[in-house]
Design a protein around this motif. Structure first.
Motif, mmCIF file in Angstrom:
data_model
loop_
_atom_site.group_PDB
_atom_site.id
_atom_site.type_symbol
_atom_site.label_atom_id
_atom_site.label_comp_id
_atom_site.label_asym_id
_atom_site.label_seq_id
_atom_site.Cartn_x
_atom_site.Cartn_y
_atom_site.Cartn_z
ATOM 1 N N VAL A 1 17.645 15.962 -3.979
ATOM 2 C CA VAL A 1 17.585 14.957 -5.082
ATOM 3 C C VAL A 1 19.115 14.032 -5.344
ATOM 4 N N ARG A 2 19.955 15.052 -4.923
ATOM 5 C CA ARG A 2 21.080 14.546 -4.805
ATOM 6 C C ARG A 2 21.414 13.539 -3.917
ATOM 7 N N ARG A 3 21.307 14.453 -2.374
ATOM 8 C CA ARG A 3 21.906 13.211 -1.998
ATOM 9 C C ARG A 3 21.221 11.518 -1.420
ATOM 10 N N ALA A 4 19.615 11.575 -1.504
ATOM 11 C CA ALA A 4 18.594 10.831 -1.732
ATOM 12 C C ALA A 4 18.897 9.975 -2.637
ATOM 13 N N ASN A 5 19.839 9.907 -3.897
ATOM 14 C CA ASN A 5 19.515 9.566 -5.354
ATOM 15 C C ASN A 5 20.130 8.464 -4.930
ATOM 16 N N ALA A 6 19.707 7.376 -5.097
ATOM 17 C CA ALA A 6 19.500 6.090 -5.435
ATOM 18 C C ALA A 6 21.208 5.461 -5.905
ATOM 19 N N ASN A 7 21.611 6.234 -6.795
ATOM 20 C CA ASN A 7 22.767 5.941 -7.573
ATOM 21 C C ASN A 7 23.724 6.684 -6.971
ATOM 22 N N GLY B 1 17.563 20.513 -15.766
ATOM 23 C CA GLY B 1 17.388 20.415 -16.909
ATOM 24 C C GLY B 1 15.642 19.631 -17.486
ATOM 25 N N GLY B 2 14.550 19.138 -18.656
ATOM 26 C CA GLY B 2 13.803 18.230 -18.811
ATOM 27 C C GLY B 2 12.395 18.300 -17.980
ATOM 28 N N THR B 3 11.567 17.307 -18.250
ATOM 29 C CA THR B 3 10.875 17.623 -17.137
ATOM 30 C C THR B 3 10.891 16.504 -15.993
ATOM 31 N N ILE B 4 9.156 16.496 -15.738
ATOM 32 C CA ILE B 4 9.366 15.939 -14.397
ATOM 33 C C ILE B 4 9.373 14.362 -14.258
ATOM 34 N N ALA B 5 9.883 13.786 -15.416
ATOM 35 C CA ALA B 5 9.688 12.506 -15.181
ATOM 36 C C ALA B 5 11.409 12.015 -15.765
ATOM 37 N N SER B 6 12.216 13.065 -16.078
ATOM 38 C CA SER B 6 13.830 13.474 -16.595
ATOM 39 C C SER B 6 14.247 12.825 -15.223
ATOM 40 N N ASP B 7 15.472 12.072 -15.566
ATOM 41 C CA ASP B 7 16.616 11.828 -14.278
ATOM 42 C C ASP B 7 16.881 13.308 -13.990
ATOM 43 N N PRO B 8 17.719 13.843 -12.911
ATOM 44 C CA PRO B 8 19.206 14.404 -12.762
ATOM 45 C C PRO B 8 20.077 13.863 -13.266
ATOM 46 N N GLU B 9 20.616 15.081 -13.779
ATOM 47 C CA GLU B 9 21.837 15.175 -14.772
ATOM 48 C C GLU B 9 22.877 15.747 -13.468
ATOM 49 N N LEU B 10 23.340 14.986 -12.875
ATOM 50 C CA LEU B 10 23.893 15.450 -11.307
ATOM 51 C C LEU B 10 25.504 16.109 -11.767
ATOM 52 N N GLY B 11 25.774 15.144 -13.107
ATOM 53 C CA GLY B 11 26.802 16.413 -13.462
ATOM 54 C C GLY B 11 27.387 18.136 -14.044
ATOM 55 N N ALA B 12 25.762 18.229 -14.319
ATOM 56 C CA ALA B 12 26.127 19.793 -15.026
ATOM 57 C C ALA B 12 25.615 20.602 -14.754
ATOM 58 N N LYS B 13 26.613 21.643 -14.730
ATOM 59 C CA LYS B 13 27.099 22.377 -14.281
ATOM 60 C C LYS B 13 26.940 24.306 -15.061
ATOM 61 N N THR B 14 26.574 24.699 -14.587
ATOM 62 C CA THR B 14 26.625 26.112 -15.013
ATOM 63 C C THR B 14 28.201 26.839 -16.213
ATOM 64 N N PRO B 15 27.256 27.544 -16.960
ATOM 65 C CA PRO B 15 29.552 28.035 -17.588
ATOM 66 C C PRO B 15 29.850 28.366 -16.068
ATOM 67 N N ASP B 16 29.434 28.793 -15.195
ATOM 68 C CA ASP B 16 30.483 29.718 -14.069
ATOM 69 C C ASP B 16 31.029 28.366 -12.961
ATOM 70 N N GLY B 17 30.616 26.894 -13.559
ATOM 71 C CA GLY B 17 31.043 25.530 -12.574
ATOM 72 C C GLY B 17 30.174 25.565 -11.317
ATOM 73 N N ARG B 18 29.752 25.916 -11.301
ATOM 74 C CA ARG B 18 28.732 25.386 -10.242
ATOM 75 C C ARG B 18 27.384 24.965 -10.887
#
Length: 384
Positions: free
Chosen positions: A302-308, A276-293
């Motif tokens: 964007v997750r595998r190459a994320n600097a953090n 969610g968010g805009t193009i400038a938003s940092d990905p919220e890597l912990g965010a999940k769908t209601p069913d846990g995905r």
């Protein structure tokens, strides 16, 4: 004259450059010549970019980056004095970018930049402990001939006017003459720019996604992640990684848009992260769908190459789409620690969904030399 074993020939290169420009139009690249107004008059060329200063142009400046690039990778022949060669090339860069060089054949240079780096072998001749002395290790999904791995010298030429690029390359390589032996070269183009934040934009690549959103874009981040603070011979420079990659476009195009977005971890239309968010938003890597995905899949790029996630610094990326020798990307990253790149690619290699669509066919790393001026010639801090 250039040595007879250099390749490809200038005639072949000029033909290839024209092919890339033509193919770029179908790939969504920007117009590769000065735009015309509604009356058909040609607009003024882009503003010049100073060649001198603490840092070389063509890395953070200009912003956005020019739409046309040629990267030439060469070796310095045995017995050649590196310092005088670099100083000579630097003087020519000054005259070419200022428009005072007759070898431009009357063309205005516009926003031309020429950025020069030296490979690990040359750095090691000065001091094996310096940044830039280490070669890149091999990585998975590579198909690289010995000719296309490594090299002593990188000449990166970027411009808004496609005609300027091969003219400048010819001038510089003719001047170097038989002191250089060319390894490989690659032309590329950038697609339309998409606004990311104030004063910052990024282009789309051949996969249709916005490329180069995350990076050290502020002055503070650039001091932390991009520019070398020392030792003195390299201060003001940076480390570059150059990788040419073929893309399996038919396989990627066969995916649904939802599947493509799952590979990248961003929405194709606007570049926003899937969390969610805009193009400038940092990905919220912990965010999940209601069913846990995870909203950003576990193997998304964007997750595998994320600097953090990697535990590494930020890379400044300037990727160019290419049409020859195969459709793909010329990936260039700039960072002040080579481990930023190697750690990131190692982390990606285990499960990044994007890598299944790529094969690397050329690879090299270079110390991009500190900036220069009339009193301090190009390369003088290292080879003076």
């Amino acid at each position: 004259m250039r040595p007879p074993d250099s390749h490809p020939s200038r005639r072949a290169f000029l033909g290839a450059t024209g092919g890339v420009a033509a193919a770029g139009l179908t790939a969504g690249c920007e117009a590769h010549s000065a735009p015309s107004d509604k009356h058909g008059a040609t607009a003024s060329p882009a503003a010049p970019v100073p060649a001198t200063g603490r840092h070389q142009a063509g890395i953070t400046l200009p912003q956005p980056a020019q739409p046309n690039l040629l990267a030439v990778v060469a070796d310095v022949r045995d017995g050649v004095a590196v310092g005088p060669l670099l100083a000579e090339l630097g003087r020519s860069v000054g005259t070419l970018t200022s428009g005072t060089d007759a070898r431009l054949l009357g063309l205005p240079p516009g926003d031309l930049t020429v950025t020069i780096g030296v490979g690990p072998r040359l750095v090691r001749t000065v001091d094996p402990s310096l940044p830039g002395a280490a070669d890149l290790p091999p990585f998975p999904r590579e198909r690289i001939t010995p000719q296309a791995r490594g090299g002593d010298l990188l000449i990166q030429i970027c411009a808004g006017d496609a005609l300027v690029v091969p003219i400048v390359a010819t001038a510089l390589l003719d001047q170097a003459g038989d002191r250089l032996r060319e390894r490989w070269r690659q032309s590329g183009g950038r697609g339309p720019n998409v606004p990311v934040a104030k004063g910052l934009s990024a282009p789309r690549n051949l996969l249709g996604f916005v490329d180069g959103i995350v990076g050290p874009h502020t002055t503070a981040d650039q001091q932390r992640h991009l520019w070398l603070a020392g030792p003195a011979p390299v201060a003001g420079g940076t480390l570059a990684v150059l990788r040419r990659m073929e893309l399996q476009l038919p396989r990627f195009a066969a995916l649904s848009v939802t599947e493509q977005e799952a590979v990248m971890g961003r929405r194709r239309a606007d570049g926003a992260p899937l969390s969610g968010g805009t193009i400038a938003s940092d990905p919220e890597l912990g965010a999940k769908t209601p069913d846990g995905r995870y909203l950003v899949p576990a193997d998304a790029h964007v997750r595998r190459a994320n600097a953090n996630v990697v535990g590494a610094g930020l890379m400044l990326r300037r990727s160019y789409s290419i049409a020859e020798p195969a459709a793909g990307l010329l990936f260039a990253s700039f960072q002040n620690d080579l481990r930023t790149f190697t750690s990131t690619l190692t982390h990606m290699g285990s499960s990044d969904a994007l890598l299944q669509f790529t094969t690397t066919t050329a690879s090299a790393t270079f110390l991009m030399l500190p900036g220069f001026d009339r009193q301090n010639p190009l390369g003088s801090t290292l080879f003076g």
